[in-house]
Design an enzyme around this catalytic site. Structure first.
Site, PDB file in Angstrom:
ATOM      1  N   TYR A 144       0.819  -1.212   0.000  1.00  0.00           N
ATOM      2  CA  TYR A 144       0.000   0.000   0.000  1.00  0.00           C
ATOM      3  C   TYR A 144       0.860   1.272   0.000  1.00  0.00           C
ATOM      4  CZ  TYR A 144      -4.097  -2.885   1.201  1.00  0.00           C
ATOM      5  OH  TYR A 144      -5.105  -3.821   1.200  1.00  0.00           O
ATOM      6  N   LYS A 189       3.027 -15.340   2.502  1.00  0.00           N
ATOM      7  CA  LYS A 189       2.936 -16.077   1.232  1.00  0.00           C
ATOM      8  C   LYS A 189       4.381 -16.416   0.858  1.00  0.00           C
ATOM      9  CE  LYS A 189       0.491 -17.521  -2.322  1.00  0.00           C
ATOM     10  NZ  LYS A 189      -0.433 -18.671  -2.239  1.00  0.00           N
ATOM     11  N   ASP A 222      -3.498 -18.026   1.871  1.00  0.00           N
ATOM     12  CA  ASP A 222      -4.664 -18.682   1.255  1.00  0.00           C
ATOM     13  C   ASP A 222      -5.238 -19.747   2.194  1.00  0.00           C
ATOM     14  OD1 ASP A 222      -2.141 -19.688   0.734  1.00  0.00           O
ATOM     15  OD2 ASP A 222      -2.641 -20.535  -1.215  1.00  0.00           O
ATOM     16  N   ASP A 246      -5.485  -6.509   5.969  1.00  0.00           N
ATOM     17  CA  ASP A 246      -6.659  -5.743   5.555  1.00  0.00           C
ATOM     18  C   ASP A 246      -7.775  -6.705   5.161  1.00  0.00           C
ATOM     19  OD1 ASP A 246      -8.269  -3.684   4.772  1.00  0.00           O
ATOM     20  OD2 ASP A 246      -7.180  -3.203   2.941  1.00  0.00           O
ATOM     21  N   ASP A 250     -11.273  -8.146   7.683  1.00  0.00           N
ATOM     22  CA  ASP A 250     -12.670  -8.010   7.253  1.00  0.00           C
ATOM     23  C   ASP A 250     -13.349  -9.364   7.241  1.00  0.00           C
ATOM     24  OD1 ASP A 250     -12.557  -5.302   7.012  1.00  0.00           O
ATOM     25  OD2 ASP A 250     -13.472  -5.257   5.017  1.00  0.00           O
TER      26      ASP A 250
END
Ligand code: NAD
Length: 355
Positions: A144, A189, A222, A246, A250
Site C-alpha cells: 500500500y 505467502k 490462502d 486488511d 474483514d
C-alpha cells in the site's frame, strides 16, 4: 490502591461517531468511579466536521492534543456530505494522517463471538462457538505504501518490508499472545513472495528468542483465509502484513455477526494508542439514537488494557458488555426480529454493571 490519572482525547467525528463515543466515555467515567482513577476527557475535531469548521480533516490542534495524551478514542469519519471523489480534502485523510502522526504501526482487531449472538453470523453456530481471536495487522509498510508506477500498457506497486518493521510488529503480537493463550499464527505467502520469506524468518527469530513460551506456527495466507472460516475457534493471535491483514480482518469481522460489536486498537512503540470501533459513520442511522455502542465500549476496554495498563478494569468492561449481551440487551442491528433498545439504554446496561 493509588488511582491512575490519564488524559484521554475523544475524537467523535461524523455520523454515529459522537453517539457511540459518548457511551464509551460514560463507561470510562464509571470505571474511574469504581476503581478510583481520574480520567480527563478532551474533545477535538477530525473528519468531515473538522473540514466544515477548519478546512482540514485533521487540524493541527487535534494532532498536538493527541500527541501529548495518554490515549485517543475515536468514533468514525465520513458521510455523504463529504463524499465527492474530486474534493481536495476528504474525511478519511484525517484517519490516515492521525495514525501516521502518532507513529502507530500495529492494528489489533479482536473478534469475540458471544453465545447470545451465535445466530447473528452467517457461519454455523457449532463452528463459531468459542471463537476468540486477535488479528494483528502491520499498518505502515508493504504494497500500500510502496512506489507506484503506471504507463499506458502496465502498472506496478512495490511491496517492501524492512527487518525493523517486521520485528516491531512481531513483538506486539508476541506480547499479546503471551498475555492470552500463548499461541501465535504468522501469516505470509512465503512460497511466492520474497517479502514474505523475510517476514517468516524475522518473525521466527523474534518469537524464538524473545517469546520462547509462545507457540509459533506459520501459515500461508490462502490457507489462513480458509481455516478462519472452517475452524475459527482454533486461533488465538494471528499476525500478518498490511494487505493480507486488511483482507483477513474483514473476513474475521464477519464471524461476529455485526460490525457494531467490534473494537480495534492501533498501537506504536510506546503506550499511546488510538482506539476505535471498526465500523464507519453509518449515515443511514445517524441522529436516530439506535447505533450499537458495544464496539466503541469494547475499544475503551482495549484503551484501558494497552495504553493505561489497567487489565482488571479492561476485563470488568468486557465482562459488563458480555453480561448485557447475554441478557439480550440488543440494539436494532443485532436484535433481528426481537425487541431492540436505544444506544443510551445499551450504554446504561454496561455502566450499571460496572457501578
Ligand atoms: P458503515 O460501517 O458506516 O455502515 C455499514 C452498515 O452497517 C450500515 O447499514 C450501518 O447502519 C451499519 N452499522 C455500522 N455501524 C453500526 C453500529 N454501530 N450500529 C448499528 N449499525 C451499524 O460503512 P459504510 O456505510 O460503508 O460507510 C459510511 C461512511 O463511513 C462512509 O463515509 C465511509 O467512508 C465511512 N467509514 C469510516 C470508517 C472509519 O471512520 N474508520 C470506516 C468505514 C467507513
Amino acid at each position: 490502591m493509588s488511582g491512575r490519572k490519564a488524559r484521554i482525547v475523544v475524537l467523535g467525528g461524523d455520523g454515529i461517531g459522537p453517539e457511540v463515543t459518548a457511551e464509551a466515555v460514560r463507561v470510562l467515567e464509571a470505571v474511574a468511579q469504581r476503581f478510583g482513577h481520574q480520567f480527563i476527557f478532551e474533545s477535538h475535531l477530525i473528519g468531515g466536521i473538522a473540514i466544515d469548521e477548519t478546512g482540514s480533516a485533521l487540524p493541527s490542534q487535534t494532532v498536538s492534543a493527541c500527541g501529548t495524551a495518554d490515549a485517543v478514542l475515536l468514533g468514525a469519519v465520513g458521510g455523504p456530505k463529504w463524499s465527492d471523489p474530486n474534493a481536495k480534502v476528504r474525511p478519511e485523510q484525517g484517519l490516515l494522517a492521525i495514525r501516521k502522526a502518532l507513529n502507530l504501526f500495529a492494528n489489533l482487531r479482536p473478534v469475540t463471538v458471544y453465545p447470545a449472538l451465535l445466530d447473528a453470523s452467517t457461519i454455523k453456530p457449532e463452528v463459531l462457538r468459542g471463537t476468540d481471536i486477535v488479528v494483528v495487522r502491520e499498518l505502515t509498510g508493504g504494497i500500500y505504501f510502496g512506489e507506484k508506477q503506471r504507463t499506458a500498457e502496465s502498472a506496478s506497486d512495490l511491496c517492501t518490508y524492512t527487518v525493523a518493521e517486521i520485528q516491531r510488529v512481531a513483538r506486539v503480537a508476541g506480547k499479546l499472545a503471551r498475555a492470552r493463550r500463548k499461541s501465535l499464527v504468522s501469516i505470509d505467502k512465503a512460497n511466492v513472495l520474497e517479502t514474505s520469506r523475510l517476514w517468516r524468518s524475522t518473525v521466527e527469530d523474534v518469537i524464538r528468542k524473545e517469546f520462547s513460551d509462545v507457540k509459533l506456527e506459520h501459515m500461508l495466507v490462502d490457507a489462513a483465509a480458509m481455516h478462519l472460516i472452517r475452524r475459527p475457534a482454533s486461533f488465538d493471535v494471528m499476525v500478518t502484513e498490511n494487505m493480507f491483514g486488511d483482507i483477513l480482518t474483514d473476513e474475521a469481522s464477519m464471524l461476529a455477526g455485526s460490525l457494531g460489536m467490534l473494537p480495534s486498537a492501533s498501537l506504536g512503540s510506546g503506550t499511546l494508542g488510538l482506539y476505535e470501533p471498526i465500523h464507519g459513520s453509518a449515515p443511514d442511522i445517524a441522529g436516530k439514537g439506535i447505533a450499537n455502542p458495544y464496539g466503541t465500549i469494547l475499544s475503551a476496554a482495549l484503551l484501558l488494557r494497552h495504553s493505561l495498563g489497567l487489565e482488571e478494569e479492561a476485563q470488568a468492561v468486557e465482562n459488563a458488555v458480555a453480561g448485557a449481551v447475554s441478557e439480550r440487551i440488543f440494539t436494532a442491528d443485532i436484535a433481528s426480529a426481537g425487541a431492540s433498545v436505544s444506544t443510551r439504554t445499551a450504554g446504561d446496561a454496561v455502566v450499571n454493571r460496572l457501578l
